[in-house]
Design a protein around this motif. Structure first.
Motif, PDB file in Angstrom:
ATOM      1  N   LEU A 102     -40.841   9.591  93.529  1.00 44.62           N
ATOM      2  CA  LEU A 102     -41.207   8.528  92.575  1.00 44.62           C
ATOM      3  C   LEU A 102     -40.851   8.869  91.133  1.00 44.62           C
ATOM      4  O   LEU A 102     -41.430   8.301  90.202  1.00 44.62           O
ATOM      5  CB  LEU A 102     -42.709   8.238  92.682  1.00 44.62           C
ATOM      6  CG  LEU A 102     -43.199   7.695  94.030  1.00 44.62           C
ATOM      7  CD1 LEU A 102     -44.709   7.474  94.007  1.00 44.62           C
ATOM      8  CD2 LEU A 102     -42.483   6.389  94.381  1.00 44.62           C
ATOM      9  N   TYR A 103     -39.873   9.753  90.938  1.00 46.59           N
ATOM     10  CA  TYR A 103     -39.570  10.170  89.560  1.00 46.59           C
ATOM     11  C   TYR A 103     -39.063   9.019  88.691  1.00 46.59           C
ATOM     12  O   TYR A 103     -39.226   9.043  87.464  1.00 46.59           O
ATOM     13  CB  TYR A 103     -38.574  11.330  89.553  1.00 46.59           C
ATOM     14  CG  TYR A 103     -37.165  10.990  89.976  1.00 46.59           C
ATOM     15  CD1 TYR A 103     -36.239  10.530  89.046  1.00 46.59           C
ATOM     16  CD2 TYR A 103     -36.747  11.164  91.292  1.00 46.59           C
ATOM     17  CE1 TYR A 103     -34.939  10.219  89.419  1.00 46.59           C
ATOM     18  CE2 TYR A 103     -35.456  10.869  91.681  1.00 46.59           C
ATOM     19  CZ  TYR A 103     -34.550  10.387  90.738  1.00 46.59           C
ATOM     20  OH  TYR A 103     -33.263  10.099  91.109  1.00 46.59           O
ATOM     21  N   LYS A 104     -38.467   7.999  89.311  1.00 44.34           N
ATOM     22  CA  LYS A 104     -37.997   6.873  88.493  1.00 44.34           C
ATOM     23  C   LYS A 104     -39.161   6.036  87.969  1.00 44.34           C
ATOM     24  O   LYS A 104     -39.032   5.325  86.964  1.00 44.34           O
ATOM     25  CB  LYS A 104     -37.035   5.999  89.303  1.00 44.34           C
ATOM     26  CG  LYS A 104     -35.703   6.699  89.584  1.00 44.34           C
ATOM     27  CD  LYS A 104     -34.720   5.774  90.285  1.00 44.34           C
ATOM     28  CE  LYS A 104     -33.382   6.478  90.523  1.00 44.34           C
ATOM     29  NZ  LYS A 104     -32.397   5.598  91.199  1.00 44.34           N
ATOM     30  N   GLU A 105     -40.292   6.111  88.656  1.00 47.89           N
ATOM     31  CA  GLU A 105     -41.480   5.371  88.216  1.00 47.89           C
ATOM     32  C   GLU A 105     -42.399   6.213  87.338  1.00 47.89           C
ATOM     33  O   GLU A 105     -43.116   5.666  86.491  1.00 47.89           O
ATOM     34  CB  GLU A 105     -42.261   4.884  89.444  1.00 47.89           C
ATOM     35  CG  GLU A 105     -41.466   3.948  90.344  1.00 47.89           C
ATOM     36  CD  GLU A 105     -42.226   3.612  91.620  1.00 47.89           C
ATOM     37  OE1 GLU A 105     -43.476   3.532  91.555  1.00 47.89           O
ATOM     38  OE2 GLU A 105     -41.580   3.456  92.670  1.00 47.89           O
ATOM     39  N   ILE A 106     -42.408   7.520  87.566  1.00 46.68           N
ATOM     40  CA  ILE A 106     -43.281   8.420  86.798  1.00 46.68           C
ATOM     41  C   ILE A 106     -42.396   9.427  86.085  1.00 46.68           C
ATOM     42  O   ILE A 106     -41.910  10.384  86.700  1.00 46.68           O
ATOM     43  CB  ILE A 106     -44.279   9.158  87.719  1.00 46.68           C
ATOM     44  CG1 ILE A 106     -45.066   8.180  88.597  1.00 46.68           C
ATOM     45  CG2 ILE A 106     -45.223  10.021  86.892  1.00 46.68           C
ATOM     46  CD1 ILE A 106     -45.919   8.857  89.665  1.00 46.68           C
ATOM     47  N   ASN A 107     -42.152   9.232  84.797  1.00 48.46           N
ATOM     48  CA  ASN A 107     -41.353  10.210  84.044  1.00 48.46           C
ATOM     49  C   ASN A 107     -41.679  10.121  82.559  1.00 48.46           C
ATOM     50  O   ASN A 107     -42.166   9.100  82.066  1.00 48.46           O
ATOM     51  CB  ASN A 107     -39.853  10.044  84.306  1.00 48.46           C
ATOM     52  CG  ASN A 107     -39.296   8.746  83.781  1.00 48.46           C
ATOM     53  OD1 ASN A 107     -39.134   8.568  82.573  1.00 48.46           O
ATOM     54  ND2 ASN A 107     -38.984   7.808  84.696  1.00 48.46           N
ATOM     55  N   ALA A 108     -41.400  11.198  81.843  1.00 54.05           N
ATOM     56  CA  ALA A 108     -41.785  11.314  80.438  1.00 54.05           C
ATOM     57  C   ALA A 108     -41.019  10.344  79.549  1.00 54.05           C
ATOM     58  O   ALA A 108     -41.606   9.760  78.617  1.00 54.05           O
ATOM     59  CB  ALA A 108     -41.566  12.751  79.963  1.00 54.05           C
ATOM     60  N   GLU A 109     -39.736  10.158  79.792  1.00 48.17           N
ATOM     61  CA  GLU A 109     -38.935   9.300  78.922  1.00 48.17           C
ATOM     62  C   GLU A 109     -39.489   7.877  78.900  1.00 48.17           C
ATOM     63  O   GLU A 109     -39.650   7.279  77.829  1.00 48.17           O
ATOM     64  CB  GLU A 109     -37.483   9.288  79.378  1.00 48.17           C
ATOM     65  CG  GLU A 109     -36.573   8.459  78.487  1.00 48.17           C
ATOM     66  CD  GLU A 109     -35.136   8.431  78.991  1.00 48.17           C
ATOM     67  OE1 GLU A 109     -34.260   8.951  78.282  1.00 48.17           O
ATOM     68  OE2 GLU A 109     -34.901   7.904  80.109  1.00 48.17           O
ATOM     69  N   ALA A 110     -39.786   7.338  80.072  1.00 48.19           N
ATOM     70  CA  ALA A 110     -40.321   5.979  80.133  1.00 48.19           C
ATOM     71  C   ALA A 110     -41.675   5.901  79.436  1.00 48.19           C
ATOM     72  O   ALA A 110     -41.972   4.918  78.729  1.00 48.19           O
ATOM     73  CB  ALA A 110     -40.440   5.532  81.589  1.00 48.19           C
ATOM     74  N   GLN A 111     -42.491   6.926  79.613  1.00 56.28           N
ATOM     75  CA  GLN A 111     -43.829   6.889  79.034  1.00 56.28           C
ATOM     76  C   GLN A 111     -43.818   7.066  77.519  1.00 56.28           C
ATOM     77  O   GLN A 111     -44.706   6.571  76.830  1.00 56.28           O
ATOM     78  CB  GLN A 111     -44.712   7.934  79.703  1.00 56.28           C
ATOM     79  CG  GLN A 111     -44.973   7.620  81.172  1.00 56.28           C
ATOM     80  CD  GLN A 111     -46.079   8.445  81.781  1.00 56.28           C
ATOM     81  OE1 GLN A 111     -46.945   8.951  81.093  1.00 56.28           O
ATOM     82  NE2 GLN A 111     -46.043   8.588  83.108  1.00 56.28           N
TER      83      GLN A 111
END
Length: 586
Positions: A478-487
């Protein structure tokens, strides 16, 4: 003088108010595409670390090592594991942390070494070698039929016994952990001096600001090596922690290490060094206070693992046999370790994740898509408002979760996990315990150390931006849904919430860092509520650990209190929403 004679208001110092951030180097950031995280990779993320609002970087072992136990098997304290970089790279990281106003501590792993360490190579070379007594060697015993037996029947940490036969010198050596991790003999003064020079002074001379002290209460053993009582009639090896944990000379050893070595140094900005010990198997607060009382001059603080051990079975052999728990158990544990320093000169720590446990969202919240962010924020509010020194683990601040349950056990790399899994498979196949394999698999899916070691999820590019090569361990699906850049782009993300809470913790440090803890409604199985007090200031923390709305606890919210933070953007006045956390303050 008793530790209980300490002041009612705790003496203030930098490390009590600091937030520590643990980095697991193999899994943080790879700079050269070999699939292993490294020191230059950490350096490339120094601005990210600084932006979090943390004060101290804790770097897990980066020393030279065969990596049987991911660096907790050190083969040279004065060298760096080549895939991580060089000693010069670590020096650059130390300098970069200091330039950014952060301190840095290293792991001190001196209960044992790797069997590849030169000290052990010499020790096992002959019975007459000068370093023979730097480790524990004992001859075989024999049963009534003349068959050889290990010196004791002790069970170790990683499944299996604690003694391994050495064919060359015809004796056994002791290892509480893996067979490749022989225990150092702290009874030997020359051995202690070598530890102080090689593992401690070498790095303090390079400017580090303290240590996280691994397995700190295991240096002193009962060296008459008695057998443990038989509590498992189906096995030769038996739990024996009473003979190798909190031993007869342990306080003497730690005092010596502190007063003769650590006290000679200060941090880069002239403050006292910091030490935090890994103190397992010490359930009595009175015993813990002996380690952390300021008068005793041993350790500044220690990790108590009762919360992170929730769900683990009893004893070493049942560690991953999941035991269901209820919220009142967590409340009692938190209350115990929040309250034990009151009226003393000791101190405590606050944490919910580290490199040895499954992810908190998966274990204590709900990692289903609709609840994982809410769970992460609620747990953040729960622990960032507690008294003591705060420790975060990499990925916690973006709400990373356990590996998916459909992963095969082959994806799990940890030596402890693999040893327990093999033992469970053998037990099931032999019909000694036919359901063992199924139960242990479930326990490992929740609690295995591997979950915390998945590569950090930086962005949505291949391998989560962790590496351009093949990662040493599989990246979470699930790295595309949970990652630092997006957050970082989302003002309502888990990451943004952690940053806000860390600022509030500093702003209201009186009540959150130093305040006394009062548990409310202890038997409520759905909500966790507590008050914090510091002189005239008070805070109320209310947390919903369920996926349904819950009534506000019976004590209610005092009239002079205002909402300081909530994990929801919109709150309900008459109830707490699923996995919501709130804090009110006067």
């Amino acid at each position: 003088m008793s530790p209980h004679a300490g002041p009612l208001i705790h003496t203030r110092t930098w490390w009590k108010e600091a937030t520590f951030y643990q980095i697991y180097p193999a899994s943080f950031k790879d700079s050269d595409g070999d699939g292993w995280g490294d020191i230059p990779g950490i350096l490339s993320k120094i601005n990210y670390l600084s932006s979090l609002g943390i004060d101290v970087v804790w770097l897990s072992p980066m020393f030279d090592s065969p990596q049987i136990d991911m660096g907790y098997d050190v083969s040279n304290y004065e060298a760096t594991y080549a895939p991580y970089g060089t000693v010069e790279d670590v020096e650059r990281l130390i300098e970069a942390c200091h330039v950014h106003g952060m301190k840095i501590i290293l792991d001190l792993v001196v209960n044992h070494t790797s069997d590849q360490h030169d000290w052990f190579k010499e020790s096992r070379s002959s019975k007459s070698n000068p370093k023979r007594d730097w480790y524990f060697w004992r001859p075989a015993r024999h049963d009534e039929q003349g068959n050889p037996l290990p010196p004791t029947n002790w069970r170790g940490y990683f499944a299996g016994g604690t003694w391994t036969w050495d064919e060359h010198t015809q004796e056994y050596y002791l290892h509480l952990y893996d067979t490749s991790q022989p225990d150092l003999n702290w009874e030997n003064e020359e051995c202690r001096k070598a530890i102080y020079n090689s593992a401690i002074r070498f790095w303090l001379d390079k400017g580090i600001d303290g240590f996280r002290v691994d397995t700190v209460n295991k240096y002193s053993k009962h060296v008459d090596f008695p057998d443990a009582p038989v509590t498992d009639s189906n096995a030769f090896i038996q739990p024996a922690a009473q003979f190798w944990c909190n031993g007869p000379r342990i306080h003497e050893f730690i005092k010596e290490m502190n007063t003769t070595v650590l006290s000679e140094y200060t941090t880069y900005d002239g403050q006292p060094l910091v030490t935090v010990g890994e103190l397992s198997l010490t359930p009595d607060p009175e015993d813990v206070l002996r380690y952390v009382s300021a008068r005793e001059k041993e350790l500044d603080m220690v990790f108590q693992f009762d919360v992170t051990h929730l769900g683990q079975g009893n004893g070493f052999q049942d560690k991953y046999d999941f035991a269901r728990w209820k919220l009142p158990e967590m409340k009692r544990i938190v209350e115990k370790w929040q309250a034990f320093i009151e009226g003393t000169d000791g101190w405590t720590t606050v944490f919910i994740e580290n490199h040895d446990n499954g992810r908190s969202v998966s274990r204590f919240g709900n990692d289903a898509p609709e609840w994982r962010e809410k769970s992460a924020k609620m747990l953040a509010l729960c622990f960032l408002t507690q008294t003591g020194t705060l420790f975060l683990y990499q990925g916690q601040e973006i709400g990373m979760i356990n590996a998916p349950k459909d992963w095969s056990m082959e994806e799990y790399k940890d030596v402890e996990t693999q040893n327990y899994w093999k033992e469970a498979v053998q037990s099931s196949e032999s019909r000694v315990d036919p359901t063992c394999e199924e139960r242990i698999k479930h326990g490992l899916q929740l609690m295995a150390r591997d979950h915390a070691r998945l590569p950090f999820q930086w962005d949505s590019s291949a391998n989560a931006g962790f590496t351009t090569g093949k990662p040493w361990m599989r990246v979470h699906d699930l790295y595309k849904e949970i990652n630092a850049e997006a957050q970082e782009k989302d003002s309502e993300s888990v990451l943004a919430f952690y940053k806000r809470l860390l600022r509030l913790r500093k702003e209201y440090r009186d009540v959150f860092v130093y305040g006394t803890f009062e548990l409310l409604d202890p038997e409520n199985e759905g909500t966790f509520a507590f008050r914090k007090h510091y002189q005239e200031r008070a805070a109320l923390v209310v947390l919903n650990f369920t996926a349904g709305s819950q009534p506000i606890p019976g004590q209610g919210i005092e009239r002079d209190m205002t909402l300081l933070a909530s994990s929801y953007q919109k709150i309900a006045l008459d109830s707490i929403q699923p996995f919501e956390g709130r804090v009110y303050i006067n």
